[in-house]
Design an enzyme around this catalytic site. Structure first.
Site, short mmCIF file in Angstrom:
data_model
loop_
_atom_site.label_atom_id
_atom_site.label_comp_id
_atom_site.label_asym_id
_atom_site.label_seq_id
_atom_site.Cartn_x
_atom_site.Cartn_y
_atom_site.Cartn_z
N HIS A 182 57.75 23.28 -3.95
CA HIS A 182 56.90 23.18 -4.82
C HIS A 182 56.67 21.68 -5.17
CE1 HIS A 182 57.79 27.27 -7.97
NE2 HIS A 182 56.91 27.24 -6.92
C1 LIG Z 1 57.12 29.73 0.16
C2 LIG Z 1 56.32 29.42 -0.61
C3 LIG Z 1 55.74 29.81 -2.23
C4 LIG Z 1 55.62 29.46 -3.08
N1 LIG Z 1 55.17 30.21 -4.50
C5 LIG Z 1 54.31 29.54 -5.37
C6 LIG Z 1 54.09 30.13 -6.51
O1 LIG Z 1 54.51 31.44 -6.65
N2 LIG Z 1 53.31 30.04 -7.66
C7 LIG Z 1 53.33 28.64 -7.08
O2 LIG Z 1 52.52 28.23 -7.86
N3 LIG Z 1 52.66 28.21 -6.34
C8 LIG Z 1 53.90 28.20 -5.40
N4 LIG Z 1 53.94 27.66 -3.48
C9 LIG Z 1 53.94 26.73 -3.86
C10 LIG Z 1 51.78 26.79 -3.37
O3 LIG Z 1 51.86 27.32 -2.20
C11 LIG Z 1 50.84 25.16 -3.78
O4 LIG Z 1 51.25 24.63 -4.85
C12 LIG Z 1 49.55 25.34 -2.47
O5 LIG Z 1 49.18 25.98 -2.26
C13 LIG Z 1 48.84 23.91 -2.88
O6 LIG Z 1 48.03 24.31 -2.68
P1 LIG Z 1 47.15 23.05 -1.99
O7 LIG Z 1 45.64 23.81 -1.86
O8 LIG Z 1 47.24 21.46 -2.52
O9 LIG Z 1 47.61 23.02 -0.67
P2 LIG Z 1 48.07 23.72 0.53
O10 LIG Z 1 47.33 25.03 0.67
O11 LIG Z 1 49.12 23.18 1.54
O12 LIG Z 1 46.32 23.44 1.84
C14 LIG Z 1 46.15 22.36 1.57
C15 LIG Z 1 45.17 22.10 3.62
O13 LIG Z 1 45.09 20.82 4.07
C16 LIG Z 1 44.81 20.99 5.27
N5 LIG Z 1 45.52 19.44 5.96
C17 LIG Z 1 46.85 19.04 5.44
N6 LIG Z 1 46.27 17.57 6.28
C18 LIG Z 1 45.07 17.36 6.45
C19 LIG Z 1 44.45 16.66 7.73
N7 LIG Z 1 45.13 15.30 7.56
N8 LIG Z 1 43.14 17.03 8.00
C20 LIG Z 1 43.07 17.88 7.76
N9 LIG Z 1 43.55 18.73 6.88
C21 LIG Z 1 44.74 18.78 6.17
C22 LIG Z 1 46.50 21.82 5.77
O14 LIG Z 1 46.52 22.26 6.82
C23 LIG Z 1 45.64 23.25 4.28
O15 LIG Z 1 45.01 23.72 4.85
C24 LIG Z 1 54.66 28.20 -3.32
C25 LIG Z 1 55.06 27.67 -1.83
C26 LIG Z 1 55.66 28.70 -1.09
C27 LIG Z 1 55.63 27.56 0.68
#
Ligand SMILES: Cc1cc2nc3c(=O)[nH]c(=O)nc-3n(C[C@H](O)[C@H](O)[C@H](O)COP(=O)(O)OP(=O)(O)OC[C@H]3O[C@@H](n4cnc5c(N)ncnc54)[C@H](O)[C@@H]3O)c2cc1C
Ligand code: SF4
Length: 541
Positions: free
Chosen positions: A478
């Site tokens: 997280h």
């Molecule tokens: C195993 C695991 C279990 C989890 N379980 C939970 C849970 O039960 N409950 C919970 O609340 N949270 C959980 N989390 C955390 C949760 O997955 C994250 O909080 C959430 O996915 C974040 O969403 P986001 O859109 O910010 O990031 P992400 O889903 O990581 O999306 C970011 C995107 O940006 C893209 N990106 C990155 N850098 C660049 C760049 N330079 N140029 C273009 N694109 C880029 C990436 O490729 C990615 O697709 C868990 C995480 C993991 C790893």
């Protein structure tokens, strides 16, 4: 002036896709640049099926680099040696770089924070206060729950005291909670005697047909991938945004954000897997690349005018990295409980979520992992020379009784815990890998000592044997705090609307803006804050 798009979103995870959806629904021209490729559920499930080791992602150490998600050279997997881990405590977080992002393999526990989590400095002299209250965010929690399709049990005291429903909510959960497996009801009965109040986790698993998602069938594969799509993932909103006209450019790794001398962001530069370089302009920019890549990109975007990078006049970009650094206990129950039925996590305890105690020990949540232990047990037994019918009987006995309790602690925002672009390690595109320095303080240590005694008490209430404690700073995946939100531009990166203090047309969204971590999984809070930002943006874009 002509622009390539109205709104350019960097990252197609849940946060980027949510904001893209809202903008596209309002008729704006939206483009998402996504570093990773598109994947299909069928592909991922197939890779997982054919993998020789099929462990839950919670057991990353054993799984090694065995993720079923792609690992192309332009975006190396975080399961390998991509993250440069420094500092006394390892922070081996596992995020995904594919269209849809990390929610593909998340556990989908979708919690609200409680009102006191927003003012921990004022109340407990710890960490940082938020620049907004729970009450201000509450309507957006309702929106986020509807968007992500959360199932949960109305009326529970998620504050952990076994009292009135808490936190206050203006709408019920969109879907009723999941059925409670036998193991959890039996354990809850046994632990109640010691004053432990069971709470069933709200999560992104459908308990009725919901926006094209089928019902959760309880087959326990939630990490690394839900085979049926009953569990929410970011592709739901990527698809929705595209249905409303948004364009998604996959395999497009943004490596630089450009600002003009007035502070306005004018363009981003990105690379394709073949190394070719491209530039795109927009009126508004949203950075949604999650807690490690977002600050890394800002810090990499240096220029004569911005020698410390974009949005970094406070020197806070990349700092204040938080997690739910935890501990765990494995035990043998004294009777057959058969964990493994239902989703990978559901039953939790929050007796120490809030209260004056938070001045001395961090808020924490204790979860019962509901994974099937047979594969690990079988290998261990065979290593011990157990074979044949004895092996069969032992696997049955031990998998019916093996329990894992895990504590997730709130951690404080500390400036020395930080993400920076490595000055030595680079990926195949020549882009710096992220370097992560992480440590814990005495507050966490006090929580660990308290938590160990608490776990021992739980073990004794169920007459458990073979108690094995792991207090070795377990990472809970997280990422929070690396582009922190606040009222003061000298001590924070974005304001309460998630707008960069330094650049009026740059919004940064995700759990990385959270100034405090609470003890619960952060994605729903990140999504609620993102939806609030979408509302702010729609007034001016
Ligand atoms: C195993 C695991 C279990 C989890 N379980 C939970 C849970 O039960 N409950 C919970 O609340 N949270 C959980 N989390 C955390 C949760 O997955 C994250 O909080 C959430 O996915 C974040 O969403 P986001 O859109 O910010 O990031 P992400 O889903 O990581 O999306 C970011 C995107 O940006 C893209 N990106 C990155 N850098 C660049 C760049 N330079 N140029 C273009 N694109 C880029 C990436 O490729 C990615 O697709 C868990 C995480 C993991 C790893
Ligand atoms: S238990 Fe099965 S159907 Fe339900 S969310 Fe997990 S993997 Fe999907």
């Amino acid at each position: 002036m002509d622009y390539d798009t109205d709104v350019l979103v960097i990252g197609s995870g849940v946060m980027g896709a949510l904001i893209a959806t809202r903008m596209a629904q309002a008729g704006k021209a939206v483009t998402i640049l996504e570093a990773g490729p598109r994947v299909t559920r069928a592909e991922i499930v197939e890779v997982f099926r054919n993998a020789p080791i099929k462990l839950s992602l919670t057991n990353i150490k054993l799984q090694g680099a065995g993720s079923p998600f792609p690992n192309p050279p332009h975006i190396p997997s975080t399961y390998g040696d991509y993250l440069q881990l420094k500092g006394p405590v390892k922070y081996p977080t596992k995020y995904l770089r594919v269209v849809g992002g990390t929610t593909w393999h998340f556990g989908s526990a979708l919690w609200r924070m409680i009102p006191n989590d927003f003012k921990i400095r004022t109340l407990y002299d710890r960490g940082r206060d938020w620049p907004m209250t729970y009450e201000e965010l509450e309507p957006f929690y309702c929106e986020a729950e509807a968007e992500l399709g959360v199932s949960g049990m109305d009326g529970q005291d998620e504050g952990g005291n076994g009292g009135e429903a808490w936190p206050p909510r203006s709408k019920p959960f969109p879907m009723k909670g999941l059925p409670i497996p036998y193991f959890m009801t039996r354990l809850a009965d046994q632990l109640k005697v010691g004053g432990y109040n069971p709470i069933y986790e709200p999560n992104g698993r459908a308990t009725s047909a919901y926006k094209e998602r089928p019902l959760c069938s309880g087959n326990n594969n939630c990490n690394p991938v839900c085979p049926s799509g009953a569990k929410y993932d970011g592709t739901r909103h990527v698809d929705e945004a595209e249905r409303h006209g948004a364009r998604v450019f996959d395999n497009s790794v943004v490596y630089k954000i450009e600002a003009d001398d007035s502070g306005k962001i004018v363009a981003v530069r990105y690379k394709k897997p073949d190394g070719t370089e491209h530039r795109m302009t927009a009126r508004y920019f949203v950075l949604a690349a999650y807690g490690i890549e977002s600050p890394k990109l800002l810090l990499m975007s240096t220029s004569e005018k911005y020698p410390n990078g974009i949005a970094n006049s406070s020197d806070q970009v990349g700092r204040n990295l938080m997690g739910h650094t935890g501990i765990a206990m494995n035990v043998m129950a004294s009777e057959d409980l058969w964990p493994g039925q239902g989703p990978t996590e559901l039953l939790v305890y929050m007796n120490y979520r809030d209260g004056e105690l938070r001045k001395q020990i961090p808020s924490y949540k204790t979860k019962l992992r509901n994974t099937v232990a047979t594969s690990g047990l079988a290998s261990k037994l065979m290593d011990q020379g157990v074979y044949g019918s004895k092996l069969d009987a032992e696997i049955k006995r031990q998998s019916a009784r093996s329990l894992n309790f895990a504590i997730d602690f709130e951690t404080e925002a500390q400036p020395q815990n930080r993400v920076t672009p490595s000055t030595t390690a680079k990926d195949a595109l020549g882009i710096p890998k992220p370097e992560i320095y992480y440590s814990v303080n005495d507050y966490w240590n006090a929580g660990r000592d308290f938590g160990v005694k608490d776990l021992q008490k739980m073990a004794s209430l169920i007459n458990a044997t073979d108690i094995k404690m792991d207090t070795n700073h377990q990472d809970r995946q997280h990422i929070m705090g690396t582009t922190i939100m606040g009222n003061d531009p000298r001590t924070s990166v974005v304001d309460k609307d998630c707008r960069s203090h330094d650049h009026p047309n740059l919004f940064i969204v995700g759990t990385n803006v959270m100034p405090s971590a609470s003890c619960v999984n952060p994605t729903l809070t990140g999504a609620a804050v993102t939806l609030r930002t979408a509302q702010v943006m729609l007034r001016e874009v």
